[in-house]
Design a protein around this motif. Sequence first.
Motif, PDB file in Angstrom:
ATOM      1  N   VAL A 194      -9.971 -13.534  46.813  1.00 48.36           N
ATOM      2  CA  VAL A 194      -9.935 -12.013  47.628  1.00 48.36           C
ATOM      3  C   VAL A 194      -8.389 -11.758  47.789  1.00 48.36           C
ATOM      4  CG1 VAL A 194     -10.280 -10.909  49.684  1.00 48.36           C
ATOM      5  CG2 VAL A 194     -11.956 -12.525  48.695  1.00 48.36           C
ATOM      6  N   ARG A 195      -8.002 -10.489  47.842  1.00 50.72           N
ATOM      7  CA  ARG A 195      -6.415  -9.953  47.779  1.00 50.72           C
ATOM      8  C   ARG A 195      -6.670  -8.856  48.722  1.00 50.72           C
ATOM      9  NH1 ARG A 195      -2.950 -11.479  43.189  1.00 50.72           N
ATOM     10  NH2 ARG A 195      -1.626  -9.496  43.747  1.00 50.72           N
ATOM     11  N   VAL A 196      -5.826  -8.842  49.865  1.00 51.44           N
ATOM     12  CA  VAL A 196      -5.664  -7.938  50.799  1.00 51.44           C
ATOM     13  C   VAL A 196      -4.276  -7.371  50.704  1.00 51.44           C
ATOM     14  CG1 VAL A 196      -5.905  -7.425  53.335  1.00 51.44           C
ATOM     15  CG2 VAL A 196      -7.648  -9.215  52.276  1.00 51.44           C
ATOM     16  N   THR A 214      -7.077 -15.911  53.209  1.00 48.06           N
ATOM     17  CA  THR A 214      -7.252 -17.210  53.332  1.00 48.06           C
ATOM     18  C   THR A 214      -8.676 -17.302  54.163  1.00 48.06           C
ATOM     19  OG1 THR A 214      -5.181 -18.284  53.409  1.00 48.06           O
ATOM     20  CG2 THR A 214      -6.860 -19.478  54.503  1.00 48.06           C
ATOM     21  N   ALA A 215      -8.765 -16.240  55.017  1.00 47.90           N
ATOM     22  CA  ALA A 215     -10.124 -16.365  55.929  1.00 47.90           C
ATOM     23  C   ALA A 215     -11.069 -15.761  55.124  1.00 47.90           C
ATOM     24  CB  ALA A 215      -9.696 -15.509  57.190  1.00 47.90           C
ATOM     25  N   LEU A 216     -10.765 -14.836  54.200  1.00 47.97           N
ATOM     26  CA  LEU A 216     -11.916 -14.098  53.408  1.00 47.97           C
ATOM     27  C   LEU A 216     -12.445 -15.010  52.164  1.00 47.97           C
ATOM     28  CD1 LEU A 216     -10.771 -10.517  53.638  1.00 47.97           C
ATOM     29  CD2 LEU A 216     -12.785 -11.444  54.617  1.00 47.97           C
ATOM     30  N   PHE A 220     -16.288 -14.260  53.195  1.00 51.21           N
ATOM     31  CA  PHE A 220     -16.221 -12.950  52.730  1.00 51.21           C
ATOM     32  C   PHE A 220     -17.193 -12.182  53.683  1.00 51.21           C
ATOM     33  CE2 PHE A 220     -16.182  -8.875  50.476  1.00 51.21           C
ATOM     34  CZ  PHE A 220     -14.992  -8.641  50.429  1.00 51.21           C
ATOM     35  N   SER A 221     -16.746 -11.957  54.942  1.00 46.37           N
ATOM     36  CA  SER A 221     -17.387 -11.054  55.797  1.00 46.37           C
ATOM     37  C   SER A 221     -16.362 -10.730  57.080  1.00 46.37           C
ATOM     38  CB  SER A 221     -18.526 -12.172  56.797  1.00 46.37           C
ATOM     39  OG  SER A 221     -18.263 -12.993  57.392  1.00 46.37           O
ATOM     40  N   ALA A 222     -16.704  -9.538  57.719  1.00 46.99           N
ATOM     41  CA  ALA A 222     -15.792  -9.064  58.643  1.00 46.99           C
ATOM     42  C   ALA A 222     -15.833 -10.110  59.745  1.00 46.99           C
ATOM     43  CB  ALA A 222     -16.562  -7.943  59.330  1.00 46.99           C
ATOM     44  N   SER A 223     -16.835 -10.906  60.286  1.00 48.88           N
ATOM     45  CA  SER A 223     -16.771 -11.993  61.294  1.00 48.88           C
ATOM     46  C   SER A 223     -15.738 -12.891  60.957  1.00 48.88           C
ATOM     47  CB  SER A 223     -17.996 -12.574  61.604  1.00 48.88           C
ATOM     48  OG  SER A 223     -18.450 -13.269  60.239  1.00 48.88           O
ATOM     49  N   ALA A 224     -15.433 -13.166  59.470  1.00 46.55           N
ATOM     50  CA  ALA A 224     -14.287 -14.317  59.523  1.00 46.55           C
ATOM     51  C   ALA A 224     -12.958 -13.795  59.848  1.00 46.55           C
ATOM     52  CB  ALA A 224     -14.272 -14.419  57.967  1.00 46.55           C
ATOM     53  N   VAL A 250      -4.212  -2.814  61.363  1.00 42.93           N
ATOM     54  CA  VAL A 250      -4.552  -3.611  60.151  1.00 42.93           C
ATOM     55  C   VAL A 250      -5.638  -4.579  60.203  1.00 42.93           C
ATOM     56  CG1 VAL A 250      -3.395  -5.834  59.143  1.00 42.93           C
ATOM     57  CG2 VAL A 250      -1.919  -3.909  59.751  1.00 42.93           C
ATOM     58  N   GLY A 251      -5.820  -5.167  61.389  1.00 44.36           N
ATOM     59  CA  GLY A 251      -7.095  -6.054  61.618  1.00 44.36           C
ATOM     60  C   GLY A 251      -8.397  -5.270  61.751  1.00 44.36           C
ATOM     61  N   VAL A 252      -8.205  -3.853  62.142  1.00 41.21           N
ATOM     62  CA  VAL A 252      -9.534  -3.331  62.162  1.00 41.21           C
ATOM     63  C   VAL A 252     -10.005  -2.562  60.980  1.00 41.21           C
ATOM     64  CG1 VAL A 252     -10.332  -1.057  63.045  1.00 41.21           C
ATOM     65  CG2 VAL A 252      -9.150  -2.576  64.716  1.00 41.21           C
ATOM     66  N   LEU A 253      -8.854  -1.965  60.131  1.00 40.69           N
ATOM     67  CA  LEU A 253      -9.163  -1.665  58.837  1.00 40.69           C
ATOM     68  C   LEU A 253      -9.520  -2.494  57.832  1.00 40.69           C
ATOM     69  CD1 LEU A 253      -6.387   1.146  58.538  1.00 40.69           C
ATOM     70  CD2 LEU A 253      -8.590   1.509  59.438  1.00 40.69           C
ATOM     71  N   THR A 254      -8.964  -3.825  58.000  1.00 38.41           N
ATOM     72  CA  THR A 254      -9.362  -4.884  57.080  1.00 38.41           C
ATOM     73  C   THR A 254     -10.903  -5.089  57.360  1.00 38.41           C
ATOM     74  OG1 THR A 254      -7.361  -5.892  57.008  1.00 38.41           O
ATOM     75  CG2 THR A 254      -9.020  -7.274  56.210  1.00 38.41           C
TER      76      THR A 254
END
Length: 262
Positions: A194-196, A214-216, A220-224, A250-254
């Motif tokens: 995953v690339r952000v 790293t988290a995703l 691969f979920s918003a909860s991560a 940044v966090g919200v939109l990701t």
Amino acid sequence: MYNFEFTRPKTVEEAATAMAAEGAQALGGGQTLLPTMKQRLASPEVLVSLTDVAGMVGVSTSGGALTIGGATTHAQVAAEAADSYPGLAALAANIGDPAVRNRGTIGGSLANNDPAACYPAGALASGATITTNKRDIAADDYFQGMFETALDEDEIITAVSFPIPQKANYQKFDQPASRFALVGVFVAKTADGVRVAVTGASNGGVFRWAEAETALNGDFSASALEGISGDADDMISDLHGTAAYRAHLVGVLTRRAVTACG
């Protein structure tokens, strides 16, 4: 405005020759360059229009990659990439207004590397390759800070190649008057990970958000991404939003982008 020379080459070779002149600068759709010239923030002596250069307009797909000519407008990308790379097409469809989308070009956007532009996030998150009249440049090496790129003064972006990901989505919180990204986040999930990429937020321009990647890559979920937010230390702070506000966005939109990927 002030006096300057204007040339309209027909081939990449002619454009490269024109760009070798002292004080020359490439002109795509002019959506960034012309306003800065009017404000005397830029003063090129020669404008080299790329809109008539053969082979620099169009969208094609081959070998799992989407290739876009450097002089292709945002409107063309939105229409012609919709089937092959809908995440990127949606990004293009929401740049500025119809007038901007029908004049502005992908090459112009990437060459100027405005810190609030949308395409840099799409290119960086996709792991795109920027092709010039001289070489190929990986997106990770191309973006070098606010308004700074790896381009030499006489280089022209002839095409941009985007590996098509498994999933991708772009979320933008835009400044209502300009439609530029107050913060924009592009998430791309590929077989390699995953690339952000984040635009509009940092004093250093577009950047990859390693902590979110790293988290995703683990989930691969918003909860991560719960409890993770951007680092406010180097975020832009202006009349449109504080550094802390941008870091929060940044966090919200990701999370929204990951959710939209499905």
